[in-house]
Design a protein around this motif. Structure first.
Motif, PDB file in Angstrom:
ATOM      1  N   GLN A  86       0.638  -1.190   0.092  1.00  0.00           N
ATOM      2  CA  GLN A  86      -0.003   0.076   0.112  1.00  0.00           C
ATOM      3  C   GLN A  86       0.942   1.129  -0.053  1.00  0.00           C
ATOM      4  OE1 GLN A  86      -3.412  -0.418  -0.024  1.00  0.00           O
ATOM      5  NE2 GLN A  86      -3.597   2.012  -0.395  1.00  0.00           N
ATOM      6  N   LEU A  87       0.558   2.170  -0.876  1.00  0.00           N
ATOM      7  CA  LEU A  87       1.327   3.205  -1.113  1.00  0.00           C
ATOM      8  C   LEU A  87       0.476   4.319  -0.346  1.00  0.00           C
ATOM      9  CD1 LEU A  87       3.976   4.807  -2.193  1.00  0.00           C
ATOM     10  CD2 LEU A  87       2.480   5.389  -4.139  1.00  0.00           C
ATOM     11  N   THR A  88       1.089   5.251   0.374  1.00  0.00           N
ATOM     12  CA  THR A  88       0.399   6.472   1.213  1.00  0.00           C
ATOM     13  C   THR A  88       1.461   7.600   1.181  1.00  0.00           C
ATOM     14  OG1 THR A  88       1.229   6.225   3.595  1.00  0.00           O
ATOM     15  CG2 THR A  88      -0.570   4.725   2.693  1.00  0.00           C
ATOM     16  N   ALA A  89       0.946   8.476   1.619  1.00  0.00           N
ATOM     17  CA  ALA A  89       1.754  10.002   1.463  1.00  0.00           C
ATOM     18  C   ALA A  89       2.810   9.673   2.698  1.00  0.00           C
ATOM     19  CB  ALA A  89       0.850  11.015   1.961  1.00  0.00           C
ATOM     20  N   ASP A  90       2.610   8.862   3.827  1.00  0.00           N
ATOM     21  CA  ASP A  90       3.629   8.796   4.789  1.00  0.00           C
ATOM     22  C   ASP A  90       4.852   7.951   4.219  1.00  0.00           C
ATOM     23  OD1 ASP A  90       1.789   9.653   6.579  1.00  0.00           O
ATOM     24  OD2 ASP A  90       1.238   7.682   7.112  1.00  0.00           O
ATOM     25  N   ASP A  91       4.804   7.522   3.118  1.00  0.00           N
ATOM     26  CA  ASP A  91       5.920   7.065   2.463  1.00  0.00           C
ATOM     27  C   ASP A  91       6.684   7.909   1.651  1.00  0.00           C
ATOM     28  OD1 ASP A  91       4.983   4.444   3.322  1.00  0.00           O
ATOM     29  OD2 ASP A  91       3.857   4.280   1.554  1.00  0.00           O
ATOM     30  N   LEU A  92       6.514   9.006   1.684  1.00  0.00           N
ATOM     31  CA  LEU A  92       7.202   9.810   0.538  1.00  0.00           C
ATOM     32  C   LEU A  92       8.052  11.056   1.327  1.00  0.00           C
ATOM     33  CD1 LEU A  92       4.238  10.253  -1.871  1.00  0.00           C
ATOM     34  CD2 LEU A  92       6.216   8.994  -1.962  1.00  0.00           C
ATOM     35  N   ILE A  93       9.033  11.625   0.703  1.00  0.00           N
ATOM     36  CA  ILE A  93       9.761  12.732   1.181  1.00  0.00           C
ATOM     37  C   ILE A  93      10.000  13.457   0.111  1.00  0.00           C
ATOM     38  CG2 ILE A  93      11.928  13.470   2.162  1.00  0.00           C
ATOM     39  CD1 ILE A  93      12.250  10.874   3.777  1.00  0.00           C
ATOM     40  N   TRP A  94       9.601  14.735   0.178  1.00  0.00           N
ATOM     41  CA  TRP A  94       9.654  15.495  -1.073  1.00  0.00           C
ATOM     42  C   TRP A  94      11.076  16.629  -0.741  1.00  0.00           C
ATOM     43  CZ3 TRP A  94       6.269  20.557  -1.542  1.00  0.00           C
ATOM     44  CH2 TRP A  94       6.424  21.336  -2.763  1.00  0.00           C
ATOM     45  N   PRO A  95      12.005  16.316  -1.765  1.00  0.00           N
ATOM     46  CA  PRO A  95      13.178  17.151  -1.948  1.00  0.00           C
ATOM     47  C   PRO A  95      12.849  18.542  -2.534  1.00  0.00           C
ATOM     48  CG  PRO A  95      13.483  15.266  -3.220  1.00  0.00           C
ATOM     49  CD  PRO A  95      12.082  15.165  -3.118  1.00  0.00           C
ATOM     50  N   ILE A  96      13.409  19.599  -1.964  1.00  0.00           N
ATOM     51  CA  ILE A  96      13.102  21.051  -2.221  1.00  0.00           C
ATOM     52  C   ILE A  96      14.459  21.609  -2.499  1.00  0.00           C
ATOM     53  CG2 ILE A  96      12.241  23.253  -1.803  1.00  0.00           C
ATOM     54  CD1 ILE A  96       9.911  21.690  -0.198  1.00  0.00           C
ATOM     55  N   PHE A  97      14.657  22.553  -3.461  1.00  0.00           N
ATOM     56  CA  PHE A  97      15.956  23.023  -3.711  1.00  0.00           C
ATOM     57  C   PHE A  97      15.531  24.901  -3.131  1.00  0.00           C
ATOM     58  CE2 PHE A  97      15.835  19.971  -7.133  1.00  0.00           C
ATOM     59  CZ  PHE A  97      17.008  19.194  -6.713  1.00  0.00           C
ATOM     60  N   VAL A  98      16.431  25.125  -2.555  1.00  0.00           N
ATOM     61  CA  VAL A  98      16.317  26.760  -1.905  1.00  0.00           C
ATOM     62  C   VAL A  98      17.246  27.609  -2.674  1.00  0.00           C
ATOM     63  CG1 VAL A  98      15.077  26.121   0.107  1.00  0.00           C
ATOM     64  CG2 VAL A  98      17.545  25.965   0.042  1.00  0.00           C
ATOM     65  N   ILE A  99      16.965  28.889  -2.921  1.00  0.00           N
ATOM     66  CA  ILE A  99      17.915  30.028  -3.371  1.00  0.00           C
ATOM     67  C   ILE A  99      17.534  31.233  -2.508  1.00  0.00           C
ATOM     68  CG2 ILE A  99      18.037  29.030  -5.734  1.00  0.00           C
ATOM     69  CD1 ILE A  99      15.868  31.140  -6.394  1.00  0.00           C
ATOM     70  N   ASP A 100      18.574  31.893  -2.627  1.00  0.00           N
ATOM     71  CA  ASP A 100      18.385  33.364  -2.059  1.00  0.00           C
ATOM     72  C   ASP A 100      17.498  34.030  -2.785  1.00  0.00           C
ATOM     73  OD1 ASP A 100      20.097  33.589   0.298  1.00  0.00           O
ATOM     74  OD2 ASP A 100      21.909  33.284  -0.674  1.00  0.00           O
ATOM     75  N   GLY A 101      17.013  35.291  -2.008  1.00  0.00           N
ATOM     76  CA  GLY A 101      16.153  35.998  -2.683  1.00  0.00           C
ATOM     77  C   GLY A 101      14.803  36.098  -1.884  1.00  0.00           C
ATOM     78  N   ASP A 102      13.845  36.926  -2.563  1.00  0.00           N
ATOM     79  CA  ASP A 102      12.671  37.047  -2.118  1.00  0.00           C
ATOM     80  C   ASP A 102      11.448  36.813  -2.863  1.00  0.00           C
ATOM     81  OD1 ASP A 102      10.819  37.669   0.214  1.00  0.00           O
ATOM     82  OD2 ASP A 102      10.284  39.585  -0.847  1.00  0.00           O
ATOM     83  N   ARG A 103      10.601  35.968  -2.725  1.00  0.00           N
ATOM     84  CA  ARG A 103       9.329  35.601  -3.914  1.00  0.00           C
ATOM     85  C   ARG A 103      10.253  35.293  -5.176  1.00  0.00           C
ATOM     86  NH1 ARG A 103       6.665  40.846  -1.934  1.00  0.00           N
ATOM     87  NH2 ARG A 103       7.920  41.628  -3.463  1.00  0.00           N
ATOM     88  N   SER A 104      11.261  34.554  -5.266  1.00  0.00           N
ATOM     89  CA  SER A 104      12.151  34.140  -6.349  1.00  0.00           C
ATOM     90  C   SER A 104      11.725  32.559  -6.482  1.00  0.00           C
ATOM     91  CB  SER A 104      13.469  34.311  -5.952  1.00  0.00           C
ATOM     92  OG  SER A 104      13.656  35.813  -6.006  1.00  0.00           O
ATOM     93  N   ARG A 105      11.523  32.580  -7.726  1.00  0.00           N
ATOM     94  CA  ARG A 105      11.256  31.047  -8.122  1.00  0.00           C
ATOM     95  C   ARG A 105      11.908  30.705  -9.616  1.00  0.00           C
ATOM     96  NH1 ARG A 105       7.102  27.034  -7.928  1.00  0.00           N
ATOM     97  NH2 ARG A 105       6.921  25.538  -9.719  1.00  0.00           N
TER      98      ARG A 105
END
Length: 359
Positions: free
Chosen positions: A54-73
């Motif tokens: 059974q796959l659930t949200a509990d099985d997942l880790i989300w990698p997020i990349f961060v940068i300097d700045g404000d309201r920057s994507r």
């Protein structure tokens, strides 16, 4: 009326068939047609009832990349749908992650090139990008787990995970000392799980000893115990800005893709040194290693669905060659089937929402 002899024979055969004896009538013996495996597959309710994984949200880790700045994507070209986020946007992403039921995120910084040097000194700065992101996210979403990468490649001008000597070789022991300093800085910032991904010998024991000595007794270590020198890391290196910096390759410290048994030795060392959890990376091409590690040690075992795996699936889906939703779910189930307790995946928020909509 006494039963006829043939009635006795049928009764005896039926009883023996129940006990699995070899002289049961052919139609009652195990195997086709007595056993038709398709019976359990004939209806959706039945398939759900006998489903092994059974796959659930509990099985997942989300990698997020961060940068300097404000309201920057900043979109990552090689990873459609993935972006580098300034800290304020990373906080929003973390809030969304908690809302959809993800247990944890993993942070990876894209450090300004002007701050990178041969020693990776920005990794030891308590005010560096990743430490500021940890503090901001912990303040906004205190119950969301945060995993921090322990490696020097986002901070070095040469793009390697450790320190180089004058001859261009990675100095293992000096690198371990630097990684310990980095780990303590991240723990002080509030990181829940330190994830050494550098593959230096002895770094888990050194980090664990330093954590204990400095009062961080509850900080967990998730060791990248079996990390291979893989071709699947290209988009990730671009995302953190180390790809263009890299001198040579990482084959002298990351594992040879041809080796499986060696992974068990690597895991054994890290477990003996105090790792709470272990990681196999890459993911899908190394499910045999995930299985062997889980079978041998039984401790929490994770896998990383790498940037290259993500990019390949997305590219095929964009061309209409694969059904994105189905193939993503199938690959994540494959991780679970191989024994992974959790998976780092860039698909994590998408899959969590999808799973939530199904209930």
């Amino acid at each position: 009326m006494a039963p006829r002899s043939d009635d006795k024979t049928v009764s005896l055969r039926t009883e023996r068939a129940k006990r699995g004896t070899v002289d049961a009538p052919k139609e009652l013996r195990p195997g086709y047609p007595a056993s038709r495996l398709r019976r359990n597959r004939r209806a959706d309710w039945s398939r759900r009832l006998v489903r092994e994984m059974q796959l659930t949200a509990d099985d997942l880790i989300w990698p997020i990349f961060v940068i300097d700045g404000d309201r920057s994507r900043e979109e990552v070209d090689a990873m459609p749908g993935v972006a580098r986020l300034s800290i304020d946007l990373a906080v929003r992403a973390a809030e969304d992650a908690a809302e959809i039921g993800l247990p944890a995120i993993a942070l990876f910084p894209n450090t300004d090139p002007s701050l990178r040097d041969e020693a990776g000194s920005q990794a030891f700065n308590p005010g560096n990008l990743v430490c500021r992101a940890v503090r901001a996210i912990k303040q906004a979403v205190p119950d969301l787990g945060i995993v921090c990468d322990v490696a020097l490649d986002p901070y070095t001008s040469h793009g390697h995970d450790g320190l180089m000597d004058d001859e261009g070789r990675i100095d293992n022991d000096r690198s371990v000392e630097a990684l310990v300093t980095q780990a303590l800085v991240q723990a002080e910032a509030g990181c829940d799980v330190l994830a050494p991904s550098d593959m230096m010998d002895g770094r888990v024991g050194a980090i664990r000893a330093a954590l204990e000595a400095n009062g961080f007794t509850d900080t967990q270590i998730m060791s990248y115990a079996a990390k291979y020198a893989s071709a699947f890391y290209g988009p990730f290196r671009d995302a953190v800005g180390s790809g263009a910096q890299l001198r040579g390759d990482k084959k002298t410290y990351q594992m040879d893709p041809a080796n499986g048994a060696e992974a068990l030795r690597e895991v054994a060392f890290d477990v003996s040194e105090g790792a709470d959890m272990v990681m196999v990376k890459p993911g899908l091409p190394y499910l045999d290693v995930v299985w062997r590690v889980k079978e041998a040690f039984g401790l929490p075992t994770f896998a990383y669905q790498t940037s290259g795996e993500y990019a390949a699936l997305v590219a095929a889906a964009e061309r209409g060659w694969l059904d994105r939703e189905r193939v993503v779910l199938e690959t994540l189930l494959a991780f679970k089937r191989a024994g992974a307790d959790g998976v780092f995946s860039y698909f994590a928020p998408e899959v969590a929402r999808l799973l939530k909509s199904q209930f």
